[in-house]
Design a protein around this motif. Structure first.
Motif, short mmCIF file in Angstrom:
data_model
loop_
_atom_site.label_atom_id
_atom_site.label_comp_id
_atom_site.label_asym_id
_atom_site.label_seq_id
_atom_site.Cartn_x
_atom_site.Cartn_y
_atom_site.Cartn_z
N UNK A 57 0.82 -1.21 0.00
CA UNK A 57 0.00 0.00 0.00
C UNK A 57 0.85 1.26 0.00
N UNK A 58 2.16 1.09 -0.24
CA UNK A 58 3.10 2.22 -0.36
C UNK A 58 3.11 3.11 0.88
N UNK A 59 3.04 2.46 2.04
CA UNK A 59 3.07 3.22 3.29
C UNK A 59 4.31 4.08 3.42
N UNK A 60 5.42 3.57 2.86
CA UNK A 60 6.69 4.28 3.00
C UNK A 60 6.75 5.59 2.22
N UNK A 61 5.76 5.81 1.34
CA UNK A 61 5.72 7.02 0.53
C UNK A 61 4.69 8.03 1.04
N UNK A 62 4.00 7.70 2.11
CA UNK A 62 2.97 8.59 2.62
C UNK A 62 3.60 9.82 3.27
N UNK A 63 2.89 10.95 3.28
CA UNK A 63 3.43 12.17 3.91
C UNK A 63 3.77 11.95 5.39
N UNK A 64 2.98 11.11 6.07
CA UNK A 64 3.25 10.87 7.49
C UNK A 64 4.60 10.19 7.69
N UNK A 65 4.90 9.21 6.84
CA UNK A 65 6.18 8.49 6.99
C UNK A 65 7.34 9.37 6.54
N UNK A 66 7.22 9.95 5.36
CA UNK A 66 8.32 10.75 4.81
C UNK A 66 8.56 12.01 5.64
N UNK A 69 10.76 10.38 8.31
CA UNK A 69 11.91 9.64 7.78
C UNK A 69 12.07 10.00 6.30
N UNK A 70 12.86 11.02 5.97
CA UNK A 70 12.86 11.58 4.61
C UNK A 70 13.38 10.65 3.52
N UNK A 71 14.09 9.59 3.88
CA UNK A 71 14.60 8.68 2.86
C UNK A 71 13.57 7.62 2.47
N UNK A 72 12.39 7.66 3.07
CA UNK A 72 11.27 6.75 2.80
C UNK A 72 11.68 5.28 2.67
N UNK A 73 12.53 4.83 3.62
CA UNK A 73 12.98 3.44 3.65
C UNK A 73 12.75 2.87 5.05
N UNK A 74 12.56 1.55 5.09
CA UNK A 74 12.53 0.85 6.38
C UNK A 74 13.83 0.07 6.52
N UNK A 75 14.22 -0.23 7.76
CA UNK A 75 13.59 0.09 9.02
C UNK A 75 13.94 1.51 9.49
N UNK A 76 13.13 1.99 10.41
CA UNK A 76 13.38 3.28 11.04
C UNK A 76 12.85 3.21 12.47
N UNK A 77 13.37 4.05 13.32
CA UNK A 77 12.93 4.04 14.72
C UNK A 77 12.78 5.46 15.24
N UNK A 78 11.99 5.58 16.28
CA UNK A 78 12.01 6.74 17.17
C UNK A 78 12.24 6.20 18.57
#
Length: 240
Positions: A57-66, A69-78
């Motif tokens: 569903x291209x979650x990694x490209x959504x405005x919330x994710x980007x 995380x501007x590189x729109x890649x997983x994994x990522x953490x806070x």
């Protein structure tokens, strides 16, 4: 999550609201890169909450994710309890592994300077070699590139992947793990990729890269898969 939560200001939390905002928030998918971090978190026994970032569903490209995380890649953490008690946002799996090991003072990143830098050397070997080359084999063998009539691109990456496997095979002669007797970040980084290139559910390229010619890799991969933290981390986040 309340407005006063230290995570409230991050756009990613609008799409994936944390149920446990005091824990490390992991945004990932069970890919070779993604499971490196979940396995590390399990090995280090750090509290975390996992959120599935679906490529379908291209979650990694959504405005919330980007937006976080501007590189729109997983994994990522806070990490809500980062350095100085302030939240820390991180992407790039290698950076995350190093950070988590230092945060937890884990022996997965040895304290001895020589062993530490050798471990980081093999971590970078995965980041700069194994991951990119194996990934290209997957593309040209199983995914979009498989339909290309010209097999020279595929064969170029197959040959380099076979060479990298040979480097690992030689390294493991007389060693239990990459660094010897100790399981380290290097193993967490490397073995999910080795596993994936051979699995029918992964790249299914074992025959292509000559997997039967690497008995040491087969031995250590089996030991890796037998670890309880690995078994759990390989399935995080759970696919819906």
């Amino acid at each position: 999550m309340t407005q006063n939560s230290p995570l409230a200001g991050y756009s990613v939390t609008r799409k994936w609201p944390p149920r446990h905002p005091g824990r490390i928030q992991l945004y990932s998918l069970p890919t070779p890169n993604g499971v490196k971090v979940s396995i590390a978190l399990e090995e280090m026994q750090l509290p975390y909450e996992a959120h599935l970032v679906s490529f379908e569903t291209h979650d990694q490209l959504t405005p919330e994710f980007v937006g976080t995380f501007p590189n729109n890649k997983i994994p990522a953490i806070i990490d809500p309890q980062g350095p100085g008690g302030k939240p820390l946002v991180l992407f790039e799996s290698g950076a995350i592994l190093i950070y988590l090991a230092e945060k937890s003072a884990s022996p997965l990143l040895p304290a001895d300077p020589v062993a530490r830098y050798e471990t980081l050397q093999w971590l970078m070997f995965q980041m700069g070699g194994v991951g990119p080359m194996f990934g290209q084999v997957g593309f040209f063998h199983k995914y979009g590139g498989k339909d290309f009539e010209d097999k020279r691109p595929r064969d170029r990456y197959v040959h380099e992947s076979r060479r990298l496997l040979g480097v690992l095979e030689q390294r493991l002669q007389g060693r239990e793990w990459i660094m010897g007797d100790s399981f380290t970040l290097a193993d967490i980084a490397i073995w999910p990729w080795v596993r994936n290139i051979t699995l029918p559910t992964g790249y299914n390229a074992g025959e292509l890269v000559g997997w039967n010619n690497f008995p040491e890799l087969q031995r250590v991969l089996g030991a890796f898969e037998a670890r309880p933290a690995v078994q759990k981390g390989l399935n995080v986040p759970l696919r819906g």
